[in-house]
Design a protein around this motif. Structure first.
Motif, PDB file in Angstrom:
ATOM      1  N   GLN A 193      -3.027   0.595  -3.980  1.00 29.80           N
ATOM      2  CA  GLN A 193      -2.693  -0.773  -3.600  1.00 29.80           C
ATOM      3  C   GLN A 193      -2.180  -1.539  -4.815  1.00 29.80           C
ATOM      4  OE1 GLN A 193      -5.919  -3.490  -2.942  1.00 29.80           O
ATOM      5  NE2 GLN A 193      -4.798  -4.679  -1.415  1.00 29.80           N
ATOM      6  N   TYR A 239       0.854  -1.187   0.000  1.00 32.03           N
ATOM      7  CA  TYR A 239       0.000   0.000   0.000  1.00 32.03           C
ATOM      8  C   TYR A 239       0.892   1.240   0.000  1.00 32.03           C
ATOM      9  CZ  TYR A 239      -3.888  -3.021   1.493  1.00 32.03           C
ATOM     10  OH  TYR A 239      -4.852  -3.990   1.568  1.00 32.03           O
ATOM     11  N   VAL A 255      -4.932   6.386  -1.300  1.00 29.17           N
ATOM     12  CA  VAL A 255      -4.252   5.133  -0.985  1.00 29.17           C
ATOM     13  C   VAL A 255      -4.261   4.274  -2.235  1.00 29.17           C
ATOM     14  CG1 VAL A 255      -4.230   3.050   0.409  1.00 29.17           C
ATOM     15  CG2 VAL A 255      -4.908   5.203   1.450  1.00 29.17           C
TER      16      VAL A 255
END
Length: 360
Positions: free
Chosen positions: A43, A24, A41
């Protein structure tokens, strides 16, 4: 993953490593961006990047296995106390709004959180003014040791002016007035010490609740003892910015003035290395201690048990320069810069393409 055209210019700010193939990475607006505060964020999973935006800035991230579900998820905290499970963002809670925290009547004006880590079956957080909190099994938060908090005294944002006479004319000399009135000066200085006193706790680590360590400014080292925190003697008075517990008797702590400490609460800590950069991040990988430096010089450093040196990976062009944060997992070391993402598996360095980073 295509970049949303509305996404402002960003810097990569935080990293949370899961494995060699899963990571992440958080991002925030770059300094020259006029956009409102927010957090992204991203990923990496199965070779693909996905992205999710949040209406808060992300201060720290950690992996946490929730005892209620048995699932290991990434959690993060904002500077202002919002704690979010990445996979259940609607269930966010604010630590500073919890009843057990509000009941303390502590001064939260200008208080911010800095660190978040999973230790055992709980999440812990720490920050300015000696704040330290833990999350109970029911999801509520409470202080771990309220005695570590700075002075219990609520101060309003208008505190400098509450001691001055009403109807002050334009150009009123506040400093001269305070200097001439001793009873006001003493109270003004008392309130000033409360507001600007900064027992800043930067980060924490532990293998279990009885191996919990917290580090902070002024060489502060705290150790979890009997459900609270005990201060441990430190060989330095420098800002201690990150800590990792390798074993109950093997604890590593780095400082913003280039020191690396080693030891534990029982046997004490000693400085085993000094120099390199102003360290802000520490990781353990491949039997070595890795350190991220933000200045003087900045870059990645490694301590092999005898010496500390700056890392210059062979075959990596350009090399490692800007290091925001580093993190480790079982099979990789991840290195994050504001515009860079690198991975080291113990044998080979790679630069990892990221949707928010210009091609290099």
């Amino acid at each position: 993953m295509p970049r949303n055209p509305k996404t402002p210019k960003t810097n990569l700010t935080r990293i949370c490593a899961v494995s060699r193939d899963v990571v992440y990475v958080a991002a925030a607006p770059s300094a020259n961006s006029p956009t409102a505060k927010f957090g992204l964020v991203t990923q990496l999973y199965d070779g693909e990047w996905t992205m999710r935006d949040f209406d808060l800035a992300i201060q720290a991230m950690t992996l946490f296995r929730d005892p209620a579900t048995g699932l290991r998820m990434m959690w993060f905290v904002s500077q202002h106390g919002d704690v979010v499970d990445f996979n259940a963002p609607d269930m966010r809670r604010n630590i500073l709004e919890e009843p057990a925290v509000r009941a303390l009547e502590k001064n939260y004006y200008s208080r911010r959180l800095a660190g978040l880590r999973a230790v055992g079956d709980r999440l812990y957080a720490c920050g300015e003014k000696g704040q330290n909190f833990l999350r109970d099994a029911d999801g509520s938060w409470r202080p771990l040791d309220a005695g570590v908090f700075d002075e219990t005294q609520p101060i309003s944002p208008t505190w400098p002016y509450e001691l001055l006479p009403p109807g002050r004319p334009i150009g009123f000399d506040k400093e001269a007035y305070i200097a001439e009135h001793l009873e006001i000066r003493d109270e003004y200085e008392r309130r000033k010490r409360i507001v600007f006193g900064n027992t800043l706790l930067w980060n924490l680590s532990g293998l279990s609740e009885d191996t919990l360590y917290i580090c902070g400014n002024g060489g502060v080292i705290l150790h979890g003892v009997d459900g609270g925190l005990a201060r441990v003697a430190s060989p330095v008075d420098e800002p201690l910015t990150d800590v990792r517990v390798e074993a109950p008797d093997k604890v590593w702590i780095c400082s913003r003035e280039g020191s690396l400490l080693y030891g534990d609460a029982r046997g004490g800590f000693r400085r085993v290395a000094q120099g390199g950069g102003a360290f802000n991040s520490l990781a353990l990988f491949g039997g070595k201690v890795w350190l991220g430096g933000v200045s003087g010089p900045r870059g990645l450093f490694v301590y092999d048990g005898s010496s500390l040196r700056r890392v210059e990976p062979p075959g990596l062009t350009p090399g490692i320069d800007d290091v925001t944060q580093i993190d480790d997992c079982d099979d990789a070391l991840w290195v994050l810069g504001t515009k860079d993402l690198l991975r080291f598996d113990g044998a080979r360095w790679e630069r990892i393409a990221h949707p928010l980073i210009p091609s290099r």
